[in-house]
Enzyme design. Structure first.
Site, mmCIF file in Angstrom:
data_model
loop_
_atom_site.group_PDB
_atom_site.id
_atom_site.type_symbol
_atom_site.label_atom_id
_atom_site.label_comp_id
_atom_site.label_asym_id
_atom_site.label_seq_id
_atom_site.Cartn_x
_atom_site.Cartn_y
_atom_site.Cartn_z
ATOM 1 N N TYR B 169 -13.588 3.016 21.235
ATOM 2 C CA TYR B 169 -14.887 2.944 20.578
ATOM 3 C C TYR B 169 -16.002 2.400 21.454
ATOM 4 O O TYR B 169 -17.155 2.479 21.092
ATOM 5 C CB TYR B 169 -14.799 2.142 19.280
ATOM 6 C CG TYR B 169 -14.600 3.037 18.096
ATOM 7 C CD1 TYR B 169 -15.599 3.942 17.717
ATOM 8 C CD2 TYR B 169 -13.433 3.022 17.373
ATOM 9 C CE1 TYR B 169 -15.425 4.785 16.648
ATOM 10 C CE2 TYR B 169 -13.251 3.864 16.291
ATOM 11 C CZ TYR B 169 -14.250 4.744 15.935
ATOM 12 O OH TYR B 169 -14.084 5.579 14.879
ATOM 13 N N GLU B 255 17.513 -2.424 12.917
ATOM 14 C CA GLU B 255 16.579 -1.295 12.887
ATOM 15 C C GLU B 255 15.585 -1.393 11.734
ATOM 16 O O GLU B 255 14.394 -1.201 11.923
ATOM 17 C CB GLU B 255 17.363 0.030 12.775
ATOM 18 C CG GLU B 255 16.457 1.248 12.643
ATOM 19 C CD GLU B 255 17.201 2.572 12.529
ATOM 20 O OE1 GLU B 255 18.417 2.590 12.788
ATOM 21 O OE2 GLU B 255 16.562 3.580 12.182
ATOM 22 N N ASP B 307 21.045 2.483 11.896
ATOM 23 C CA ASP B 307 21.627 3.521 11.058
ATOM 24 C C ASP B 307 22.599 4.363 11.878
ATOM 25 O O ASP B 307 22.413 4.532 13.086
ATOM 26 C CB ASP B 307 20.529 4.446 10.523
ATOM 27 C CG ASP B 307 19.709 3.783 9.431
ATOM 28 O OD1 ASP B 307 20.150 2.748 8.899
ATOM 29 O OD2 ASP B 307 18.625 4.308 9.111
#
Lengths: 426, 426
Positions: B169, B255, B307
């Protein structure tokens, strides 16, 4: 050589200063000494506290509405357990007396929702529907409801918290899809008349808080002035949060973590005593509960710093008036009387944000903006209507970060102090 | 009535206990007393510390590779400032001597990347390309590079941190799109030979840490055993983190935040002294830097709980070996020697995870799994290859939360303790 190098540095530095001063000077020089701004903030805080202390908080019961409404309350674990047992006992009696097995579930659809201007939030009306076990269309949902009640009962006995995902995995065969167990979980909240956090099923936390507040989290005392730049992660289970103490004059609610980071690094809360909180985008349940608890216990004004786009306003409205999806719990999730500090559509011209830092609104943005104009909680605030109308008319939006165009610390050094000094909130 | 009610409660409780015992008993009864598990963990920690203390850490320079490689290092602010001034001085001399204005930018494309098995991470080879100002194809990028250098120079002088979004910006007109300023920022890191955090441009934080660690964040001392359930938000700027102290035996890298929450609420770190850390999904730069710093300063083993799907392994590999996108910075971002504790494909049968809690892998999952089998950092660990091959063969995946099927606290009370007792990590 060393001399030369040094000169180069100083030159480039003063050059930057010059550039950013040239652009920001018109506003920077309007800033009064901090003491004057602080005294403005003290007045604000006192007026808010006086209002809270004199006006007894309105409740649904005070309003005598034509249609009766349903709201849930926070219950402790043993009360939730009692409610579940009462519910099951009622059903057993119904079965024994030959009237069959059914739950009387409150409807949560749009048509059963109502915006109550006096309370400034969405509530649920009292329509319910019977969920029969002996009916092919509803037998599955009745079974799921029974299983969820059983699982919540277990949580009450074990006194632990779990996520919706945990709940789903305890019986994948029955639930099939997490949407099904999630939806029934909301039904069960309404049925038992308690908040979802009372059920000890929590959402994932993503909010962060830093600044002038001390509170206890699961028995540990947390001092948020000593949390460095990272801040303290907002706990997922509000029922283990307590003992809030603060010498802040206001709560600064920030939409994005980039702005949060700037404020935390500059320790803005030391210059203007405040508590800085962000959910890093869409407000999650944990942050909403935490904000409400701060507002209620500390009786502080809440000033919001969001992007100047329809979603910024939408986020503000979720904090303030609740989301439609959880309207049954609006009393516990919403924070009344949030002031819109910035970045507001009128700021773009006022603070001379350059054209290239503004973004054109997409068709979808404009539609969302127009839809918001029809919402009751926007309509009741003429200032907000005016700002939103301007946004839709100019078709321009801007992020908080657009202020970086005047220098990285413009937000903390000029924009916010000037906003506070001018009492420029709506 | 009170008696009757009490009896109902006890029955339902013991019934639940019975059910969950029946399913989990075969594993629960294998658990030895905690002291025995703790002594196993002490051995692990000592062996890791012995390894670290005797083997000097390998560096690129030790390896005498055929192709030379480029790595960046952490530099302090004044060194970064010096590097920028040296770079600009070089270009000035080049212009003055008639050779023109160009940056010699290291290539960051796939073909310039190399996995180094001895280091167990991806590094960047030394190909570079000239970015000329006097060339239509590169004039824009050269201008952007110059502007980014100037902005970083400002940050060095002001000693503050900003986000990539802030940087964008400051000059939207030039950068046009944040992708452009982000890409050049990585170029500038390579060009100056320093890490992106050295440039004081930070990513948003989303990681959380809790457990047996004390550290300083921006001057404040943080005790992570006293952070309740919410934990401490990991600071975005690693250079202000220091003074790490810990009596933990290992670091547990998680995780997902659902599993993190279970561990935090049960204060797992008090039963088995450890530090629990999560990035809540995809690892962000701040969490990766923080994990590495803990591993390096505290010399603790890192055990990972992800997982059982290709993405769990991928996340593990990002922590361990780095992402391709930031391979130039792999030395600072990666944590060597992470052990895969669970949930592993072989656990699904071993722990008798019911069929309905396993999910069929999609075509995309299977493809990702097969691609991972070709990756060097998987290949070098035969145990991982075996597990991944099993996953692709059975076409089944499962989340950590699938363990909730045996009871909400099965993870902390049975699965993890048994894993630790059996030293079941790869």
């Amino acid at each position: 050589m060393a001399d030369k190098k040094k000169r180069v540095k100083v030159d480039s530095d003063s050059d930057d200063e010059y550039n950013s001063n040239r652009k920001s000077l018109p506003f920077k020089k309007r800033l009064k000494p901090d003491e004057e701004i602080l005294s403005i903030l003290k007045d604000l805080t006192e007026s808010i506290q006086a209002k809270i202390n004199t006006n007894k908080a309105l409740t649904l019961a005070d309003l005598q509405l034509s249609s009766s409404c349903r709201e849930v309350t926070d219950l402790d674990l043993s009360s939730v357990q009692d409610e579940i047992e009462r519910c099951i006992l009622g059903i057993t009696q119904s079965i024994m007396s030959g009237k069959g097995f059914a739950f009387d579930i409150p409807a949560r659809s749009n048509t059963n929702q109502l915006y109550v201007p006096e309370l400034d939030r969405i509530v649920l009306k009292d329509k319910t529907s019977l969920r029969h076990y002996a009916n092919v269309a509803t037998v599955r949902k009745t079974t799921i409801t029974t299983r969820i009640l059983q699982l919540i009962h277990q949580l009450c006995l074990k006194k632990i918290h779990v996520t919706k995902r945990d709940l789903f995995y305890t019986d994948v065969k029955l639930f099939q899809d997490q949407n099904q167990s999630d939806a029934v979980l909301d039904d069960v909240s309404c049925l038992l008349g308690c908040t979802r956090s009372s059920l000890n099923v929590v959402a994932s936390e993503k909010g962060v808080v830093v600044g002038r507040i001390i509170f206890s989290d699961n028995g540990d005392m947390i001092d948020c002035t000593k949390m460095g730049m990272g801040g303290k992660a907002i706990p997922p289970n509000i029922d283990r949060v307590g003992d809030m103490e603060s010498d802040a004059l206001f709560i600064l609610l920030v939409e994005k973590d980039a702005a949060y980071m700037r404020l935390a690094e500059d320790r803005f809360y030391n210059r203007f005593p405040c508590i800085i909180v962000t959910a890093k985008g869409q407000p999650d349940v944990a942050t909403r509960l935490f904000l409400r608890k701060m507002k209620m216990e500390l009786k502080l004004p809440v000033l919001a710093l969001v992007d100047s786009d329809p979603y910024g306003l939408k986020i503000l409205s979720v904090y303030g008036c609740g989301s439609k999806n959880m309207s049954y719990d609006s009393a516990n999730l919403t924070t009344p009387d949030i002031k819109w500090l910035g970045v507001r559509p009128s700021d773009l011209d006022k603070y001379k944000i350059p054209e290239q830092c503004r973004l054109p609104m997409t068709e979808q943005d404009i539609k969302t903006g127009k839809d918001m104009l029809e919402e009751d909680f926007v309509k009741k605030n003429p200032g907000w209507v005016e700002e939103l109308t301007l946004m839709v008319k100019t078709k321009q939006k801007a992020e908080i970060q657009a202020l970086s165009t005047f220098g990285f610390q413009y937000l903390t050094e000029v924009y916010l102090p000037l906003k506070l000094q001018q009492q420029d909130w709506l």
